[in-house]
Scaffold this active site. Structure first.
Site, PDB file in Angstrom:
ATOM      1  N   ASN A 208      38.276  37.110  34.273  1.00 39.64           N
ATOM      2  CA  ASN A 208      39.721  37.207  34.011  1.00 39.64           C
ATOM      3  C   ASN A 208      40.246  35.812  33.689  1.00 39.64           C
ATOM      4  O   ASN A 208      39.487  34.854  33.620  1.00 39.64           O
ATOM      5  CB  ASN A 208      40.441  37.842  35.209  1.00 39.64           C
ATOM      6  CG  ASN A 208      40.191  37.048  36.471  1.00 39.64           C
ATOM      7  OD1 ASN A 208      40.512  35.869  36.549  1.00 39.64           O
ATOM      8  ND2 ASN A 208      39.569  37.682  37.462  1.00 39.64           N
ATOM      9  N   ASP A 277      37.711  43.383  40.442  1.00 40.32           N
ATOM     10  CA  ASP A 277      37.594  44.595  41.270  1.00 40.32           C
ATOM     11  C   ASP A 277      36.311  45.363  40.955  1.00 40.32           C
ATOM     12  O   ASP A 277      35.817  46.104  41.787  1.00 40.32           O
ATOM     13  CB  ASP A 277      38.802  45.503  41.038  1.00 40.32           C
ATOM     14  CG  ASP A 277      40.048  44.916  41.689  1.00 40.32           C
ATOM     15  OD1 ASP A 277      39.924  44.412  42.820  1.00 40.32           O
ATOM     16  OD2 ASP A 277      41.126  44.940  41.059  1.00 40.32           O
ATOM     17  N   LYS A 287      18.654  39.598  27.342  1.00 42.72           N
ATOM     18  CA  LYS A 287      19.879  39.770  26.550  1.00 42.72           C
ATOM     19  C   LYS A 287      19.906  41.154  25.895  1.00 42.72           C
ATOM     20  O   LYS A 287      18.911  41.550  25.264  1.00 42.72           O
ATOM     21  CB  LYS A 287      19.922  38.662  25.488  1.00 42.72           C
ATOM     22  CG  LYS A 287      21.199  38.676  24.690  1.00 42.72           C
ATOM     23  CD  LYS A 287      21.186  37.588  23.625  1.00 42.72           C
ATOM     24  CE  LYS A 287      22.363  37.785  22.701  1.00 42.72           C
ATOM     25  NZ  LYS A 287      22.254  36.989  21.490  1.00 42.72           N
ATOM     26  N   PHE A 321      47.590  37.198  47.669  1.00 44.95           N
ATOM     27  CA  PHE A 321      48.379  37.098  46.448  1.00 44.95           C
ATOM     28  C   PHE A 321      48.406  38.468  45.784  1.00 44.95           C
ATOM     29  O   PHE A 321      47.515  39.290  46.026  1.00 44.95           O
ATOM     30  CB  PHE A 321      47.758  36.092  45.476  1.00 44.95           C
ATOM     31  CG  PHE A 321      48.189  34.683  45.723  1.00 44.95           C
ATOM     32  CD1 PHE A 321      47.716  33.983  46.819  1.00 44.95           C
ATOM     33  CD2 PHE A 321      49.062  34.048  44.857  1.00 44.95           C
ATOM     34  CE1 PHE A 321      48.118  32.682  47.056  1.00 44.95           C
ATOM     35  CE2 PHE A 321      49.468  32.745  45.074  1.00 44.95           C
ATOM     36  CZ  PHE A 321      48.999  32.054  46.178  1.00 44.95           C
ATOM     37  N   LYS A 335      50.359  46.396  49.371  1.00 45.47           N
ATOM     38  CA  LYS A 335      49.070  45.691  49.542  1.00 45.47           C
ATOM     39  C   LYS A 335      49.051  44.924  50.862  1.00 45.47           C
ATOM     40  O   LYS A 335      48.050  44.904  51.577  1.00 45.47           O
ATOM     41  CB  LYS A 335      48.881  44.672  48.407  1.00 45.47           C
ATOM     42  CG  LYS A 335      48.207  45.235  47.194  1.00 45.47           C
ATOM     43  CD  LYS A 335      47.972  44.173  46.142  1.00 45.47           C
ATOM     44  CE  LYS A 335      47.641  44.837  44.819  1.00 45.47           C
ATOM     45  NZ  LYS A 335      47.722  43.984  43.666  1.00 45.47           N
ATOM     46  N   LYS A 339      46.360  45.802  53.806  1.00 47.93           N
ATOM     47  CA  LYS A 339      45.273  44.836  54.037  1.00 47.93           C
ATOM     48  C   LYS A 339      45.571  43.888  55.206  1.00 47.93           C
ATOM     49  O   LYS A 339      44.899  42.877  55.376  1.00 47.93           O
ATOM     50  CB  LYS A 339      44.977  44.088  52.743  1.00 47.93           C
ATOM     51  CG  LYS A 339      44.612  45.106  51.640  1.00 47.93           C
ATOM     52  CD  LYS A 339      44.136  44.515  50.367  1.00 47.93           C
ATOM     53  CE  LYS A 339      43.866  45.654  49.370  1.00 47.93           C
ATOM     54  NZ  LYS A 339      43.316  45.232  48.113  1.00 47.93           N
TER      55      LYS A 339
END
Ligand code: PMT
Length: 411
Positions: A208, A277, A287, A321, A335, A339
Site C-alpha cells: 500500500n 489485511d 517468477k 490508527f 474498531k 480491538k
C-alpha cells in the site's frame, strides 16, 4: 522543536569548521536564534563574516573586543543560551574544558553556563583514539557534558576511521532531544510503521502507499520525550532514527511475530503501520511467467495484529490508527471498541495533506471515554506530539487515580 530556542554555537579550529555554516543555516531555517563564538584558530578555517551573515548577528571572537548588544559577552552568552553546541570540537578545546581552563570567550562562556553543553568532536582518528582525549571525554561525560560520537569515514587527513563531524541532521536531532522535556521517561513505547509487503513470487508483491512518516514521527517524538522506543517498520525509504531500537520487517506475518516478541516489555503500543489485511495464498518459488490471459490471485487473511494485542494488552495503553474514506468517526469508534484500544487516531485520507505519503496529517484523536480532539493540518511531527500528549494524559490519570485503601485488619 528548535523554533524560538537560543543556541550558542562554538566553533573551533578544525577542517570541519566549514560545516558550521551549514549548521547555522539549518538552525535559522528552524527559526532558532543563533549566536556564534569562534576561537582564534577557527577563524583560520572560516571567516567570522560568513557566520555573521548566516546567523544575522556579529560573531564573538575576542573577550576584549568592544561590546555590541551583550553587556559582558561571556556571562551574557552563558545566561542567554538554552543550549551550547561546540561543533566541530578539537582535542584542544576538549582538553581545555576538561582541565578547567577558561582563557578565551568560548571556554569562559562554557565555564559560566548552566545550560546543557553538547560537544561534537571532529579530528584525526588517532587523535580521537588518543588515551588523553578519551580520558578527557570520559571525565566531561561524568560531569554532565554531552557528546556525540564522530562519524566514520575518510577524514580530511586521508586516514579512515571515527573522526568526522556527525551529519548535520543528526546534530539537529540531538539538540531537539536535549531541548525536549522528558515527560515520557520510564515508558517503553512500541511503535509500528510503514507498509507490509506480501509477495506472490520472488519479484512481485502486494503493498500500500504508506511511507512510514507517521510512525517514524511518533517514534522520534517519543524518544525525544525520554521514552525507550522500539520501532518495528515495514520497508520504507526513510533513514533509521538514532537512539531507537529498530526492527525491520517485510510481511504482516513478520510484523506480527516481531510485535508479539516485544510486547511483554512495552508499556505503550502505537500501531501506525498500514498492515495488509490479505496476502497471496500461494507464493511461487520462481517468477510467474506471462500467459495469454489474465492472472487470478487467491488471497487469504493476514493476522489482525492489533486485535491480538488488544486481547493480551493488560495494563498497556494501546493506540490504533484508522484509515477511512467515509463515516470516519463511526468506523473508527467501532474498531477501537472491537480491538480494545484506548485511543484511535482517525485520518481522513480523502483530505489533501492527510494520510499516506504526506509530511502532514489531519486527524481526529478519539479516546475510549468518548472524547474527540480535532487536530487540523500540521506536520506529522506535531501530530505525533498531540497523540503522545493524549497518551501522557492517560498515564497521569492512572497514576493519580485513588488507590483502594487496604482493608482494616483487627489485631
Ligand atoms: O505511513 P504514512 O505515509 O505516513 O501514512 C500514515 C498512515 C495513513 C499509514 C497512518 O496514519 C495510518 O493511518 N496507519 C494505519 C492504517 C491502517 O492500516 O488502518 P486500518 O484501518 O486498516 O487498520 C486499523 C488498525 O489496525 C491500525 O492501527 C493497523 O495498524 C492495525 N492493523 C490492521 C490490519 C492488520 N492485519 N493488523 C493490524 O494490526
Amino acid at each position: 522543536m528548535l523554533k524560538g530556542k537560543k543556541i550558542v554555537l562554538g566553533i573551533t579550529g578544525g577542517i570541519a569548521a566549514y560545516k558550521s555554516a551549514e549548521l547555522t543555516r539549518e538552525f535559522i531555517k528552524k527559526e532558532a536564534f543563533v549566536r556564534v563564538i569562534m576561537t582564534k584558530n577557527a577563524t583560520e578555517f572560516i571567516t567570522p563574516l560568513t557566520l555573521q551573515t548566516l546567523s544575522g548577528h556579529p560573531v564573538f571572537t575576542d573577550m576584549y573586543a568592544p561590546l555590541t548588544d551583550f553587556d559582558m559577552a561571556h556571562i551574557s552568552l552563558a545566561e542567554y543560551a538554552d543550549v551550547i553546541l561546540i561543533a566541530p570540537a578539537t582535542a584542544n578545546i576538549i582538553g581545555k574544558i576538561a582541565s578547567g581552563l577558561a582563557d578565551d570567550i568560548l571556554t569562559t562562556t562554557v565555564m559560566a553556563t548552566k545550560a546543557p553543553v553538547l560537544i561534537c568532536p571532529a579530528m584525526n582518528v588517532n587523535m580521537y583514539n588518543n588515551a588523553v582525549v578519551k580520558e578527557n571525554i570520559s571525565r566531561l561525560t561524568a560531569l554532565g557534558y554531552l557528546f556525540m560520537v564522530p562519524g566514520y569515514g575518510e577524514l580530511a587527513c586521508k586516514a579512515e576511521g571515527y573522526g568526522r563531524l556527525p551529519e548535520i541532521p543528526d546534530i539537529v536531532e540531538e539538540l531537539e532531544s536535549i531541548l525536549t522535556p522528558k515527560d515520557l521517561k520510564g515508558e517503553k513505547i512500541l511503535v509500528t510503521a510503514g507498509p507490509t509487503r506480501e509477495p506472490f513470487d520472488p519479484v512481485r508483491y502486494i503493498t500500500n502507499y504508506s511511507s512510514g512518516k507517521m510512525g517514524y514521527a511518533l517514534a522520534i517524538a517519543a524518544k525525544r520525550r525520554g521514552a525507550h522506543v522500539t520501532l518495528i517498520s515495514g520497508p520504507t525509504a526513510l533513514s533509521t532514527p538514532r537512539d531507537i531500537k529498530f526492527i525491520p520487517v517485510a510481511s504482516a506475518v513478520d510484523m506480527r511475530d516481531a510485535v508479539m516478541e516485544h510486547l511483554d516489555s512495552a508499556t505503550v503500543v502505537i500501531k501506525a503501520a498500514a498492515v495488509a489485511d490479505y496476502r497471496p495464498s500461494l507464493r511461487s518459488a520462481s517468477k510467474i511467467k506471462k500467459g495469454g490471459g489474465g492472472l487470478d490471485l487467491q488471497l487469504e487473511r493476514n493476522p489482525d495484529i492489533i486485535l491480538e494485542v488488544g486481547r493480551k494488552k493488560g495494563n498497556r495503553i494501546l493506540v490504533g490508527f484508522a484509515v477511512e474514506t467515509e463515516n470516519l468517526v463511526e468506523n473508527a469508534r467501532s474498531k477501537m471498541k472491537k480491538k480494545n484500544m484506548d485511543i484511535i487516531v482517525a485520518n481522513d485520507v480523502t483530505k489533501k495533506g492527510a494520510g499516506f505519503g504526506y509530511d502532514t496529517n489531519i486527524i481526529k484523536i478519539i479516546s475510549a471515554d468518548g472524547k474527540i480532539e480535532n487536530v487540523p493540518l500540521m506536520s506529522k511531527m506535531a501530530v505525533a506530539d498531540r497523540i503522545l500528549d493524549r497518551v501522557k494524559k492517560i498515564i497521569t490519570s492512572r497514576q493519580s487515580a485513588p488507590r483502594r485503601r487496604p482493608a482494616f485488619r483487627d489485631r
